[in-house]
Design a protein around this motif. Sequence first.
Motif, mmCIF file in Angstrom:
data_model
loop_
_atom_site.group_PDB
_atom_site.id
_atom_site.type_symbol
_atom_site.label_atom_id
_atom_site.label_comp_id
_atom_site.label_asym_id
_atom_site.label_seq_id
_atom_site.Cartn_x
_atom_site.Cartn_y
_atom_site.Cartn_z
ATOM 1 N N THR A 89 0.814 -1.218 0.000
ATOM 2 C CA THR A 89 0.000 0.000 0.000
ATOM 3 C C THR A 89 0.849 1.271 0.000
ATOM 4 O OG1 THR A 89 -0.128 -0.063 2.407
ATOM 5 C CG2 THR A 89 -1.906 -1.153 1.172
ATOM 6 N N ASN A 90 2.163 1.109 0.041
ATOM 7 C CA ASN A 90 3.035 2.291 0.090
ATOM 8 C C ASN A 90 3.142 2.976 -1.262
ATOM 9 O OD1 ASN A 90 5.449 0.768 2.374
ATOM 10 N ND2 ASN A 90 3.543 1.854 2.771
ATOM 11 N N LYS A 91 3.624 4.227 -1.203
ATOM 12 C CA LYS A 91 4.020 4.956 -2.403
ATOM 13 C C LYS A 91 5.470 5.364 -2.230
ATOM 14 C CE LYS A 91 -0.339 7.151 -3.737
ATOM 15 N NZ LYS A 91 -1.009 8.441 -4.023
ATOM 16 N N LYS A 92 6.264 5.041 -3.201
ATOM 17 C CA LYS A 92 7.681 5.408 -3.154
ATOM 18 C C LYS A 92 8.116 5.811 -4.557
ATOM 19 C CE LYS A 92 8.662 4.195 1.156
ATOM 20 N NZ LYS A 92 9.150 5.151 2.174
ATOM 21 N N SER A 93 9.310 6.413 -4.635
ATOM 22 C CA SER A 93 9.870 6.792 -5.930
ATOM 23 C C SER A 93 11.322 6.386 -6.029
ATOM 24 C CB SER A 93 9.757 8.306 -6.133
ATOM 25 O OG SER A 93 8.408 8.707 -6.195
ATOM 26 N N LEU A 94 11.707 5.928 -7.204
ATOM 27 C CA LEU A 94 13.101 5.660 -7.521
ATOM 28 C C LEU A 94 13.633 6.824 -8.337
ATOM 29 C CD1 LEU A 94 12.875 1.905 -8.658
ATOM 30 C CD2 LEU A 94 12.886 2.867 -6.344
ATOM 31 N N LYS A 95 14.891 7.156 -8.072
ATOM 32 C CA LYS A 95 15.497 8.293 -8.772
ATOM 33 C C LYS A 95 16.723 7.844 -9.554
ATOM 34 C CE LYS A 95 17.747 12.757 -7.967
ATOM 35 N NZ LYS A 95 18.226 13.722 -6.946
ATOM 36 N N CYS A 96 16.876 8.415 -10.724
ATOM 37 C CA CYS A 96 18.041 8.155 -11.554
ATOM 38 C C CYS A 96 18.575 9.486 -12.065
ATOM 39 C CB CYS A 96 17.657 7.255 -12.727
ATOM 40 S SG CYS A 96 18.994 6.961 -13.902
#
Lengths: 116, 113
Positions: B16-23
């Motif tokens: 149920t989480n929201k996360k972001s990956l960054k490049c």
Amino acid sequence: AQKITQTQPGMFVQEKEAVTLDCTYDTSDPSYGLFWYKQPSSGEMIFLIYQGSYDQQNATEGRYSLNFQKARKSANLVISASQLGDSAMYFCAMRERTGANSKLTFGKGITLSVRP
Amino acid sequence: ETGVTQTPRHLVMGMTNKKSLKCEQHLGHNAMYWYKQSAKKPLELMFVYNFKEQTENNSVPSRFSPECPNSSHLFLHLHTLQPEDSALYLCASSQEAEIYEQYFGPGTRLTVT
């Protein structure tokens, strides 16, 4: 049909010896490119060598060379004088045109272990 | 500064989480990519951006949402993921889309619990 085929099981080579990693491909595009990448346990994919379909000579980059046999549709990677740091996964990839764009497809990879 | 960097390197998230990956790439390239690498499967291309425009979406579920604010940065926003989304997510860049060799970041190891 698979575009890129790498069927060798885990490969082992003695340090300082040469090893060949096999790759066959399938495409109807006359203008394609072939790449080899190395992926050590750290996860990062490292570009090694490139061969264009119209290149007359086999590509070489230091200890890496590509044995390009166009009629057989094979692009095997040869690593000479293996080093312990060569232990990694190796991926063959092909770039071919798809309409107005190009597409890069990777094989499943081969694990290489270099023994001291 | 290395060519292509990715953060975080490891991520554990609930469904149920929201996360972001960054490049981020420091190579002056114009194309950026997201790949998914699952165990014992070939590398799967997810998205391609060329000059900040998305040029390819490889039938990726909408729970993955990419964002490319400029040619140097690429994000992958994650929400309501499934356990089968656990994988290594690799970012790459190249001079132009899918013509030249690609340079990869170290990847983000994602585990969905």
